[in-house]
Design an enzyme around this catalytic site. Structure first.
Site: not given
Length: 297
Positions: A133, A135, A137, A167
């Site tokens: 995942h 994202n 914004r 990582h």
């Protein structure tokens, strides 16, 4: 503040679009590779792209974006890479949540907002390839602005060297902004992506931040951009390494059960899912993160 931030809003939205284009091209390139493992005889997957729309309560245009989804590829069973730029007024529940979280005053008098970002979730054919995942914004109101985002790895079959690479790449991209960023954002991800009712994390972590505003917009954008830039070098080498491995029925079973955990988290706890549904964004785009198949035991 509104006029002052018109340029900044446009700059952020354009960056998210460029990042989206780079990721879509890289993922279709993975589908085109010849060494795609057990499903190499299938046709390469391609993204289906459609526009999304957000409507305000009175039915007027309130922005939208692009939903790009690939299903049934040789490498990706389902992957979505969405961008959106939406605006309007926050409802009472969203106002209350924002005032409680950020301590903002004046939301009731002027509840306007603007938000832009990119959201990605990938569920893989091969159980040895981790789901992922990402994202980033930007959010604006007349009272404050801030950035958020990150990425986290969600393998159903864990490999310590894969976790270490993911990582280490995040840290490499964050360190130029200050040595304190990586440990802080790693700890934040560990807390944010924890599933309380299961008593465990949904994956092996990554980095995450929200409400990030130092009052230096260019510096905050640069940090957010490097979170986005870290994604492909952190993830693509893992896909290239693991996609050629054979898998067993037991491996596939483990993948489906782990996807159930992922679905639980996104439907119950994920802040972005809640915000998207409560503010009237396209439900299909908001729920793009859900896996194509999952199992509970």
């Amino acid at each position: 503040m509104t006029a002052h931030f018109d340029t900044e809003k446009a700059t952020a939205a354009a960056w998210f679009r460029r990042l989206r284009d780079d990721i879509v091209a890289a993922f279709e390139g993975l589908e085109d590779s010849h060494d795609t493992g057990p499903l190499s005889d299938q046709a390469p997957g391609r993204f289906d792209v459609s526009e999304t729309k957000r409507q305000s309560d009175d039915g007027s245009d309130a922005g939208g974006g692009l939903m790009s989804v690939m299903r049934g590829g040789r490498v990706f069973e389902k992957v979505g890479v969405n961008i959106s730029t939406v605006f309007g007024t926050l409802g009472e529940r969203a106002q209350a949540a924002m005032m409680a979280r950020k301590g903002l005053s004046g939301m009731k008098e002027d509840p306007r907002f603007w938000a832009s970002g990119i959201s990605l979730v990938a569920h893989m054919q091969n159980p040895h390839v981790p789901a992922v995942h990402m994202n980033t914004r930007m959010f604006w109101t007349p009272h404050a602005w801030w950035f958020g985002g990150g990425s986290d790895l969600n393998p159903c079959i864990e490999y310590d060297e894969d976790t270490a690479h993911f990582h280490a790449t995040q840290k490499q991209h964050l360190d130029p902004h200050g040595a304190a960023h990586y440990p802080r954002l790693k700890e934040w991800a560990d807390e944010y992506f924890f599933v309380p009712h299961r008593g465990r994390a949904r994956g092996v972590g990554g980095i995450f931040m929200d409400d990030h505003c130092t009052q230096d917009w260019q510096a905050d954008l640069s940090l957010t951009q490097d979170i986005g830039r870290a994604f492909l070098p952190a993830y693509v080498p893992l896909v290239e390494k693991r996609r050629v491995q054979e898998w067993s029925d037991a491996d596939k079973e483990a993948q489906l059960v782990h996807r159930g955990l992922y679905a639980e988290y996104n439907l119950v706890y994920d802040r972005g899912t809640k915000f998207g549904l409560e503010t009237g964004h396209d439900a299909n785009a908001v729920l793009m993160s859900l896996p194509p198949l999952a199992k509970w035991i």
